[in-house]
Every structure is written in C-alpha cells, then in structure tokens.
Design a protein around this motif. Structure first.
Motif, PDB file in Angstrom:
ATOM      1  N   TYR A 158      20.954  42.942   8.220  1.00  0.00           N
ATOM      2  CA  TYR A 158      21.489  41.576   8.130  1.00  0.00           C
ATOM      3  C   TYR A 158      20.762  40.808   7.022  1.00  0.00           C
ATOM      4  CZ  TYR A 158      23.465  37.116   9.516  1.00  0.00           C
ATOM      5  OH  TYR A 158      24.147  35.921   9.504  1.00  0.00           O
ATOM      6  N   ILE A 164      25.749  42.746   5.746  1.00  0.00           N
ATOM      7  CA  ILE A 164      26.791  42.259   6.645  1.00  0.00           C
ATOM      8  C   ILE A 164      27.514  41.098   5.971  1.00  0.00           C
ATOM      9  CG2 ILE A 164      27.303  41.296   8.935  1.00  0.00           C
ATOM     10  CD1 ILE A 164      26.146  44.180   9.009  1.00  0.00           C
ATOM     11  N   MET A 175      31.113  45.091   6.503  1.00  0.00           N
ATOM     12  CA  MET A 175      29.789  45.343   5.915  1.00  0.00           C
ATOM     13  C   MET A 175      29.904  46.231   4.697  1.00  0.00           C
ATOM     14  SD  MET A 175      27.926  48.125   8.465  1.00  0.00           S
ATOM     15  CE  MET A 175      26.551  48.422   7.360  1.00  0.00           C
TER      16      MET A 175
END
Length: 106
Positions: A30, A35, A50
């Motif tokens: 992340y 993402i 993603m």
C-alpha cells in the motif's frame, strides 16, 4: 441483513493490505503505491485495482492471489477480486513519503 458501511470496510481492507510486503522491498504494497483503488460494493464485495513494480515482477502470480486471500479472510467481505493493471505504470513517485523515508529516498 445489516447495511454495509463501505468506508469502514474499505479501511479494514486497507489495513489488511498493509500487512503484505513486496518481497524485494521492505515496505508494504500500500505504501509502495501498488494499490490504485479499493472499491467496496453494497453487497460487501471488494475489488482492488493494483499494479506491480514491473510486468516481470517475480511475484506477479502470487502477490495478487495473496491480496485476494487476505481480503477474503475478513469476515465482513463476501467476495474479493484483484485486477492487475499497468496503466499507469508504477514508478517511485507513487510511493508514500513513509515508504520513501524507509528506503532512504528522502
């Protein structure tokens, strides 16, 4: 059936995604900026858009599956789907300040 709080579930999904690390970089996917989007439907179905650091990424097969499995492990989630895109291609500008700091890029 109780109403789904999409934002709350979205935050839980992001928390679980933050437990997944790129095998080559000591930063979670992340914070790396892999993402692009997390969408939660009213039926508690989650779709994640993603990317990978490169199309030849050594975990191109396993990483999306791991993301999907971890999201599906949340009891509130009815279903999860991960879609891989290379548009726009990943670059280090997508990394969070935290990730850049971790990697000594700041």
């Amino acid at each position: 059936m109780e109403a789904i709080n999409g934002q709350e579930l979205g935050e839980k999904v992001i928390r679980v995604i933050k437990t997944i690390y790129d095998p080559e970089i000591p930063v979670d996917i992340y914070e790396l900026g892999l993402i692009y989007d997390v969408m939660v439907s009213e039926e508690a179905e989650v779709k994640v858009l993603m990317t990978l650091t490169s199309p030849n990424c050594p975990v191109a097969e396993s990483l999306p599956a791991e993301v999907e499995e971890k999201i599906k492990s949340l009891k509130e989630v009815k279903d999860a789907e991960v879609e891989i895109t290379f548009d726009p291609p990943w670059n280090k500008d997508l990394m969070s300040e935290e990730a850049k700091l971790e990697l000594g890029m700041l």
